[in-house]
Write an enzyme that holds these catalytic residues in place. Structure first.
Site, PDB file in Angstrom:
ATOM      1  N   HIS A 163      70.548  23.915  36.548  1.00  0.00           N
ATOM      2  CA  HIS A 163      69.696  24.169  37.710  1.00  0.00           C
ATOM      3  C   HIS A 163      70.537  24.668  38.883  1.00  0.00           C
ATOM      4  O   HIS A 163      71.761  24.707  38.821  1.00  0.00           O
ATOM      5  CB  HIS A 163      68.919  22.908  38.107  1.00  0.00           C
ATOM      6  CG  HIS A 163      67.754  22.628  37.203  1.00  0.00           C
ATOM      7  ND1 HIS A 163      67.894  21.956  36.007  1.00  0.00           N
ATOM      8  CD2 HIS A 163      66.441  22.949  37.306  1.00  0.00           C
ATOM      9  CE1 HIS A 163      66.705  21.868  35.424  1.00  0.00           C
ATOM     10  NE2 HIS A 163      65.814  22.463  36.195  1.00  0.00           N
ATOM     11  N   LYS A 167      70.539  21.076  43.544  1.00  0.00           N
ATOM     12  CA  LYS A 167      69.698  20.053  42.907  1.00  0.00           C
ATOM     13  C   LYS A 167      70.559  18.848  42.562  1.00  0.00           C
ATOM     14  O   LYS A 167      71.451  18.943  41.711  1.00  0.00           O
ATOM     15  CB  LYS A 167      69.031  20.607  41.645  1.00  0.00           C
ATOM     16  CG  LYS A 167      68.101  19.613  40.951  1.00  0.00           C
ATOM     17  CD  LYS A 167      67.458  20.249  39.717  1.00  0.00           C
ATOM     18  CE  LYS A 167      66.569  19.270  38.980  1.00  0.00           C
ATOM     19  NZ  LYS A 167      65.406  18.840  39.766  1.00  0.00           N
TER      20      LYS A 167
END
Length: 271
Positions: A163, A167
């Site tokens: 990701h 994150k």
């Protein structure tokens, strides 16, 4: 055969909600009636304005702070509610929607046990579907992985997720995949780099071969495609609690003719 137009109301208009609204707004057999937000401010008063298009059905914003759910649903009726807001969103609209038999599709990724129990209670009166990741691709990956895991339960399995750099937590989708495959959460391999929207991969290690199931989110509009799949496959369903797996399972049924490549009836066309 033309599909009956479905009137949809949506809760939540963050980055994912906006992408989903874009897909719904541009789908002929779906009419996005409105988007509900806690308050309505700024210069944009409708989805059409945000998208910069002229439309006879602009999908205006409605403020939940200014009216209760009964008023909203009576004055602006819909066939289905799509929820991308937060875990407490259902507290606002849930009872009002269930009383009216409005389909509820929730894509909230991290519900508490109490909220999930509320959804199941609402499902006694109306159609409710919940999926923490409502993309068709990731749910296909999960179902295929579970099938292979059942075929060969003792092979090596690893779960990977990638990701965007900021994150902080492990992907909720990766946790679901790992849990369904009986893999400890601590074994999930993570990568954080640049602006990666989301990549999930399951690696099956055989003695003389490997199988990799991989899903990559290219754009958040993929969630909109998942919502359309849910809306179409929940048509005419009776009250109850459904998941994406429930809706996709008929597509995994292959009889002898299908395996031979002969013409068969597509599940979505049956009936």
């Amino acid at each position: 055969m033309n599909k009956k137009t479905l009137r949809v109301g949506m809760f939540g208009f963050g980055r994912t909600g906006r992408a989903v609204a874009t897909v719904l707004f541009n789908t002929p057999h779906v009419e996005l009636e409105w988007v509900a937000r806690r308050s309505v401010g700024g210069r944009h008063r409708s989805v059409a304005e945000v998208l910069g298009v002229d439309s006879d059905t602009p999908a205006p914003f409605h403020a939940t702070d200014a009216q209760d759910a009964d008023t909203l649903l009576d004055q602006h009726p819909v066939d289905a509610i799509v929820d991308f807001s937060g875990e407490d969103g259902v507290l606002y609209y849930g009872e009002a929607a269930a009383r009216r038999g409005i389909t509820i599709i929730s894509a909230i990724s991290d519900y508490s046990p109490e909220r999930l129990e509320l959804l199941r209670e609402l499902a006694e009166r109306t159609v409710v579907m919940h999926s923490p990741n409502i993309t068709v691709g990731i749910n296909f990956l999960l179902m295929a992985a579970k099938v292979l895991r059942r075929i060969l339960p003792d092979i090596d399995v690893e779960v990977f997720e990638e990701h965007f750099r900021s994150k902080p937590e492990v992907s909720g989708t990766a946790k679901v995949i790992a849990g369904e495959l009986g893999i400890e959460e601590e074994r999930i391999r993570t990568v954080r780099a640049g602006g990666i929207i989301g990549v999930h991969e399951v690696l099956f290690g055989f003695p003389y071969q490997t199988v990799r199931l991989k899903h990559e989110s290219i754009a958040r509009e993929a969630f909109g495609n998942g919502i359309l799949f849910a809306l179409d496959n929940l048509r005419d369903k009776t009250a109850g609690f459904y998941t994406m797996e429930d809706l996709m399972r008929p597509y995994f049924q292959m009889d002898g003719d299908a395996c031979k490549g002969q013409e068969t009836t597509h599940p979505a066309e049956a009936g």
